[in-house]
Every structure is written in C-alpha cells, then in structure tokens.
Design a protein around this motif. Sequence first.
Motif, PDB file in Angstrom:
ATOM      1  N   VAL A 166       0.195   2.894  -3.449  1.00 21.79           N
ATOM      2  CA  VAL A 166      -0.956   3.788  -3.310  1.00 21.79           C
ATOM      3  C   VAL A 166      -0.606   5.102  -2.616  1.00 21.79           C
ATOM      4  CG1 VAL A 166      -3.310   3.977  -2.395  1.00 21.79           C
ATOM      5  CG2 VAL A 166      -2.489   1.784  -3.255  1.00 21.79           C
TER       6      VAL A 166
ATOM      7  N   PHE B  61       0.841  -1.198   0.000  1.00 25.13           N
ATOM      8  CA  PHE B  61       0.000   0.000   0.000  1.00 25.13           C
ATOM      9  C   PHE B  61       0.879   1.253   0.000  1.00 25.13           C
ATOM     10  CE2 PHE B  61      -2.403   3.429   1.912  1.00 25.13           C
ATOM     11  CZ  PHE B  61      -3.608   3.356   1.244  1.00 25.13           C
TER      12      PHE B  61
ATOM     13  N   PRO C 286     -11.958  -5.552  -2.078  1.00 21.53           N
ATOM     14  CA  PRO C 286     -13.085  -4.850  -2.686  1.00 21.53           C
ATOM     15  C   PRO C 286     -14.397  -5.581  -2.419  1.00 21.53           C
ATOM     16  CG  PRO C 286     -11.349  -5.247  -4.303  1.00 21.53           C
ATOM     17  CD  PRO C 286     -10.968  -5.968  -3.051  1.00 21.53           C
TER      18      PRO C 286
ATOM     19  N   TYR D 258     -10.297   2.677   4.060  1.00 20.92           N
ATOM     20  CA  TYR D 258      -9.789   2.879   2.708  1.00 20.92           C
ATOM     21  C   TYR D 258      -8.833   1.754   2.305  1.00 20.92           C
ATOM     22  CZ  TYR D 258      -7.700   5.163  -1.330  1.00 20.92           C
ATOM     23  OH  TYR D 258      -7.249   5.445  -2.592  1.00 20.92           O
TER      24      TYR D 258
ATOM     25  N   GLU E 197     -10.753  -1.447   1.713  1.00 21.86           N
ATOM     26  CA  GLU E 197     -11.458  -1.411   0.431  1.00 21.86           C
ATOM     27  C   GLU E 197     -10.508  -1.719  -0.725  1.00 21.86           C
ATOM     28  OE1 GLU E 197     -13.449   2.329  -0.021  1.00 21.86           O
ATOM     29  OE2 GLU E 197     -14.538   2.057   1.850  1.00 21.86           O
ATOM     30  N   ARG E 198      -9.292  -1.235  -0.638  1.00 20.49           N
ATOM     31  CA  ARG E 198      -8.296  -1.476  -1.692  1.00 20.49           C
ATOM     32  C   ARG E 198      -7.865  -2.933  -1.718  1.00 20.49           C
ATOM     33  NH1 ARG E 198      -6.668   2.603  -5.256  1.00 20.49           N
ATOM     34  NH2 ARG E 198      -4.906   1.254  -5.492  1.00 20.49           N
TER      35      ARG E 198
END
Length: 67
Positions: free
Chosen positions: A15, A11, A66, A59, A62-63
């Motif tokens: 991200v 992450f 999903p 968040y 969710e990544r």
Amino acid sequence: MLELDVLLMPFAKDVFPSLDPVNQQRYLKLLDCEDQDMFQWFMRKTEPQDQEIKAIVDYILERVQPA
C-alpha cells in the motif's frame, strides 16, 4: 514486535507506494513511535493523541479490518 511486523510489513509493501505524500509522511512518522504504543493503537485499546498518527492508524485499520 512480531505482531506489528505482520501488520505493517505487508502494508509497507503493498500500500505504501500508492499512498499520497501526506499519508506516506504519516506512515513514516508512525514508524518512529514506540512499539508498545503502536500495539495499543492497533488493538484499539487507546488512540494516538497526535492527529496525524491517528489518521494513518485509522487508515491502516480500515485496510486490514474493513467495516
């Protein structure tokens, strides 16, 4: 904790650079939390009381998972 590294390192690499400044700050705040607390949050056993941390945990989840 290895489980957290497996989740958070990709992450951070993939991200984090594209996050807006608010979420970057939330992520950095998350990293100051205790590993055991983070593990509980990411396993959805408990939720953070701090809404800023809850927002970034949600968040990240969710990544990774999903709906």
